[in-house]
Design an enzyme around this catalytic site. Structure first.
Site, PDB file in Angstrom:
ATOM      1  N   SER A 107     -28.326 -33.394 -69.453  1.00  0.00           N
ATOM      2  CA  SER A 107     -29.323 -33.340 -70.487  1.00  0.00           C
ATOM      3  C   SER A 107     -29.665 -32.205 -70.706  1.00  0.00           C
ATOM      4  O   SER A 107     -29.714 -31.081 -69.982  1.00  0.00           O
ATOM      5  CB  SER A 107     -30.542 -34.506 -70.137  1.00  0.00           C
ATOM      6  OG  SER A 107     -31.322 -34.201 -70.867  1.00  0.00           O
TER       7      SER A 107
ATOM      8  N   TYR B 225     -35.490 -37.011 -63.066  1.00  0.00           N
ATOM      9  CA  TYR B 225     -34.148 -37.086 -64.145  1.00  0.00           C
ATOM     10  C   TYR B 225     -33.741 -35.706 -64.345  1.00  0.00           C
ATOM     11  O   TYR B 225     -32.551 -35.093 -64.275  1.00  0.00           O
ATOM     12  CB  TYR B 225     -34.633 -37.668 -65.426  1.00  0.00           C
ATOM     13  CG  TYR B 225     -33.656 -37.884 -66.393  1.00  0.00           C
ATOM     14  CD1 TYR B 225     -32.590 -38.965 -66.120  1.00  0.00           C
ATOM     15  CD2 TYR B 225     -33.723 -36.909 -67.492  1.00  0.00           C
ATOM     16  CE1 TYR B 225     -31.727 -38.880 -67.183  1.00  0.00           C
ATOM     17  CE2 TYR B 225     -32.647 -36.973 -68.471  1.00  0.00           C
ATOM     18  CZ  TYR B 225     -31.589 -37.865 -68.307  1.00  0.00           C
ATOM     19  OH  TYR B 225     -30.525 -38.010 -69.336  1.00  0.00           O
TER      20      TYR B 225
ATOM     21  N   LYS C 238     -30.106 -33.890 -63.151  1.00  0.00           N
ATOM     22  CA  LYS C 238     -29.355 -33.387 -64.274  1.00  0.00           C
ATOM     23  C   LYS C 238     -28.921 -31.893 -64.047  1.00  0.00           C
ATOM     24  O   LYS C 238     -27.971 -31.459 -64.335  1.00  0.00           O
ATOM     25  CB  LYS C 238     -29.913 -33.687 -65.618  1.00  0.00           C
ATOM     26  CG  LYS C 238     -29.944 -35.103 -66.033  1.00  0.00           C
ATOM     27  CD  LYS C 238     -28.539 -35.792 -65.923  1.00  0.00           C
ATOM     28  CE  LYS C 238     -28.372 -37.257 -66.471  1.00  0.00           C
ATOM     29  NZ  LYS C 238     -27.137 -37.722 -66.422  1.00  0.00           N
TER      30      LYS C 238
END
Length: 285
Positions: free
Chosen positions: A156, A169, A173
Site C-alpha cells: 500500500s 496495517y 505492508k
C-alpha cells in the site's frame, strides 16, 4: 514453452493470450481487487487459482469466471494458517500441474489509533499482511523455482510514509517491501521474480469492512471518489507489473508524490499528514 518436467495447461480460443499455458494463484481473490486481478490474468490466457475464506462468495466468483470461458479453480483457505496455505498450493499443482505466478493480495485492514488498539487486533492485522504472504510463498517456492516464476506482494502507499489510525496495517505492508528485497538477494540465482505493488485509494465493494480498536468490523474510512482508482485499473497495474517483472510499482500519482516527499523531504511529508489529520478527521476515523 512449458518448463521441462511440468505439464502445460490446456488452452482454448477463449483463453489464448500472452499468459497462455501459465498458472497464476491470487490470494484473497473472492472479491474486490483480488477478483478483478484474477479476471485480468484470465483475459491474458492464464489459468487462475482463486482463494478466499468465504466459501459462498468464492464459489460465486469461480462460477462467474468459468461462465466467461476461463480456466479457474478455487480453494477456501485462511493463508495465515500454514497447513491451509499448503493445501492452497496443492490445489494449483493438482489441478493445473504447475505454478508460474503468485500474487499475495489477501489481507485485513484497520482504522484505530495505536493507543486504543488491543494487542490481539494488532497481531491479527499484522499476521494477515505478513504471514498471509509468507506462508503461501513458502509452500509455493519449490514450484516457482521450477518455472522461474513471479511473486508479487500487494502492499500500500501507506507503507511508504505511514498513516495515522493504520499502525498494524502500515507495519505489515512495509515489511513486505523489505521481504521482497531480501528474497531477491537470497534467491537471485533461481530466476524467480520478486516484486511489490503499492496500491493507493481504490473503490471498494459496498460491504467492505475493516477492524476497529476492539476487533469489530466497521465500514472503511471515507475516501473522496476523485482520489480513488477503480478495481479494474488497479488490477491492470498489477498485471503490467507481473508481465514486466518489475521490482516495485507505485499505483497513482498520489502514491508517487508520497514516495518523493518521503524520500527527499520527510519532515514536510509528516507536516502534511498531521495537518490533514486535524482538518480531515473522517479521512482517518
Amino acid at each position: 514453452m512449458p518448463f521441462p518436467g511440468l505439464k502445460p495447461t490446456a488452452t482454448s480460443g477463449s483463453n489464448a493470450g500472452p499468459l497462455a499455458g501459465q498458472v497464476a494463484l491470487i490470494t484473497g481473490s473472492e472479491s474486490g481487487i483480488g477478483r478483478e486481478t484474477a479476471r485480468a490474468f484470465c483475459r491474458q490466457g492464464a489459468a487462475v487459482v482463486l482463494n478466499g475464506r468465504q466459501a459462498t462468495r468464492l464459489e460465486a466468483t469461480r462460477q462467474a469466471l468459468a461462465a466467461e470461458g476461463y480456466q479457474v479453480a478455487a480453494c477456501v483457505a485462511d493463508v495465515t494458517d500454514y497447513a491451509a496455505a499448503e493445501r492452497l498450493i496443492a490445489t494449483a499443482i493438482t489441478t493445473f500441474g504447475r505454478l508460474d505466478i503468485l500474487v499475495t493480495n489477501a489481507s485485513i485492514s484497520m482504522r484505530a489509533y495505536f493507543r486504543d488498539l488491543t494487542p490481539e487486533v494488532f497481531r491479527q492485522v499484522l499476521d494477515s499482511n505478513v504471514y498471509g504472504s509468507v506462508y503461501p510463498l513458502k509452500a509455493a517456492l519449490p514450484y516457482l523455482i521450477l518455472t522461474r516464476g513471479s511473486v508479487t506482494f500487494i502492499s500500500s502507499i501507506s507503507a511508504l510514509n505511514g498513516m495515522p489510525s493504520g499502525s498494524a496495517y502500515c507495519a505489515g505492508k512495509a515489511a513486505l517491501a523489505n521481504l521482497a528485497h531480501t528474497l531477491r538477494l537470497e534467491l537471485a540465482d533461481t530466476g524467480v521474480h520478486f516484486g511489490v505493488v503499492h496500491i493507493g485509494f481504490t473503490q471498494n465493494d459496498a460491504d467492505k469492512r475493516v477492524l476497529d480498536a476492539a476487533g469489530r468490523s466497521v465500514p472503511i474510512a471515507y475516501r473522496s471518489p476523485r482520489w480513488q482508482k477503480s478495481q479494474a485499473e488497479v488490477a491492470a497495474s498489477i498485471l503490467r507489473h507481473v508481465r514486466r517483472r518489475r521490482r516495485r510499482t507505485v499505483v497513482s500519482a498520489l502514491g508517487y508524490l508520497i514516495l518523493v516527499v518521503h524520500t527527499l523531504l520527510p519532515r514536510l511529508g509528516d507536516w502534511v499528514v498531521r495537518a490533514s489529520q486535524r482538518r480531515l478527521r473522517n479521512f482517518y476515523e
